[in-house]
Scaffold this motif. Structure first.
Motif: not given
Length: 444
Positions: A52-53, A161-164, A80-86, A126-130
């Motif tokens: 894990p990161e 990061r963001g509001d997802d 492609g993510h460098d921080t928690l997003t989704r 799918m761009g989802i952070d597990v």
């Protein structure tokens, strides 16, 4: 009103260990074997675990009856993510001791179709952070571990990061822990920012371990206490087991009701009702390792599965009979009967459609007996429990074999559910379930 399910035991004296000679005790203990904690699933060792990161050390946001639970989360960022997003939070299930998050990764990311990436890798694609959520004491009270889940949700919101919106749920007990956590947050007007809740073969109405096997675990523990670790009944005795099991007994000689025998289950269900029963804001998804056609495995009620003869000793354990009065489920004889167990008004759980557990097989292996393959596994989480059929948890057993195809929406507490094509092992990765779940997430 249906009559309350119960179990009745007859022994020569209170406490079978007190009614036997030392030689007889040795015979039974030897026959039952001694192979660790019964009903504890071994960790998944095959395959590679991704590093894990991030790893979060977590402390419950409140104590439960004086105990503050702890745990940790392993964060696997999406491609492609460098921080928690989704964030998608997947909570670990019931077992003995601490979660093994590497094993949890290996379990859920194992290939289910040749040439298809594992489930967790597909999520990341799918761009989802597990976020894999584990607990330091998986067998602790659900409310205590739910406080760890609350902390995890809040940490994910703070780090995101963001509001997802989040997806939050879990496998087996993990689905109940997160159900309670999200409902608790709503009851206290804490914004969990969760769009979807999911449960993967979670026992919303209760799980099932054959009552005769529970009794034999207690019996073996009484006759052959361990000094090097927990006994065979340690998992059954744990707070989480008492809260999750539809029927529970507290020792080998217990006689009485089985659905209300543990105050911990009654208290937990009352707590669930107090916080709203289910979280209301998220869209609620359920996955069941059992089929939805009302047809379970071929386990004829009352069939002897274990029939052990060891010198003068005879031990018999049976598939759960279907209802009736004083239906024999187990017996031990040494010349004459010394212990018999019978159930009344208990439905044929073992053969119900549902996620299976190799409970009978583990006992057979422990005592060194051959057993037919079809008898090794029986129902652990009935399909009607995994899809949260809208029933009172104390009075739902008549629906065990209900056909769930075309079930009216008001017959389940979930918004959507998927049953497996065949009855598969509890919490196992199944192509039909995973592909359905991924479809549910595709528009998120």
């Amino acid at each position: 009103m249906p009559q309350e399910p119960r179990i009745d035991v007859e022994t020569r004296a209170r406490g079978i260990e007190n009614s036997l000679t030392a030689e007889q005790v040795e015979h039974i203990a030897e026959a039952l074997g001694q192979q660790g904690v019964w009903f504890a699933a071994p960790p998944e060792r095959s395959g590679q675990a991704r590093r894990p990161e991030l790893v979060w050390d977590l402390v419950g946001d409140r104590p439960h009856q004086g105990y503050t639970a702890t745990g940790r989360a392993a964060v696997h960022l999406a491609d492609g993510h460098d921080t928690l997003t989704r964030p998608l939070i997947l909570a670990d299930g019931f077992n003995h001791g601490p979660s093994d998050l590497d094993a949890l990764w290996r379990h859920f990311n194992q290939p289910y179709h040749k040439g298809v990436p594992g489930f967790l890798d597909q999520l990341r694609g799918m761009g989802i952070d597990v976020v894999l959520l584990g607990f330091d004491q998986r067998h602790a009270a659900i409310q205590a571990n739910a406080a760890v889940a609350v902390t995890c949700v809040q940490h994910a919101i703070a780090e995101r990061r963001g509001d997802d919106q989040l997806v939050v749920g879990g496998v087996s007990m993990g689905g109940i822990v997160t159900r309670y956590a999200l409902a608790l947050m709503e009851s206290e007007r804490i914004d969990h920012q969760t769009d979807k809740y999911f449960s993967y073969d979670s026992p919303h109405l209760g799980a099932w371990i054959p009552l005769a096997l529970q009794q034999l675990a207690y019996l073996h523990e009484a006759l052959a206490p361990r000094s090097d670790g927990p006994g065979q009944a340690e998992l059954i005795r744990s707070p989480a087991a008492q809260q999750l099991l539809w029927g529970w007994v507290d020792d080998a000689d217990y006689s009485g009701p089985v659905t209300s025998s543990s105050p911990l289950r009654q208290e937990f269900l009352e707590d669930l009702r107090r916080v709203g029963w289910f979280p209301m804001r998220p869209y609620k998804l359920g996955l069941a390792n059992g089929t939805g056609n009302g047809i379970g495995p071929d386990l004829p009620p009352g069939t002897p599965v274990i029939d052990l003869r060891h010198e003068a000793l005879q031990l018999t354990a049976r598939i759960q009979p279907d209802l009736g009065e004083l239906q024999n489920v187990g017996a031990i004889s040494i010349g004459a009967p010394v212990w018999t167990s019978a159930t009344s008004h208990v439905a044929a759980f073992d053969g119900a459609p549902g996620g299976t557990l190799d409970s009978w097989g583990r006992l057979a292996d422990a005592v060194g007996l051959p057993i037919q393959d079809r008898f090794r596994s029986s129902c652990f989480v009935p399909s009607v429990s995994a899809i949260a059929l809208a029933r009172d948890p104390f009075e739902w057993q008549a629906d065990l074999y209900q056909d769930l195809s075309g079930l009216p929406k008001d017959e389940t507490f979930l918004d959507a559910f998927c049953c497996d094509a065949v009855d598969t092992e509890h919490s196992s990765v199944s192509g039909p379930l995973i592909e359905w779940f991924l479809e549910q997430l595709a528009g998120w």
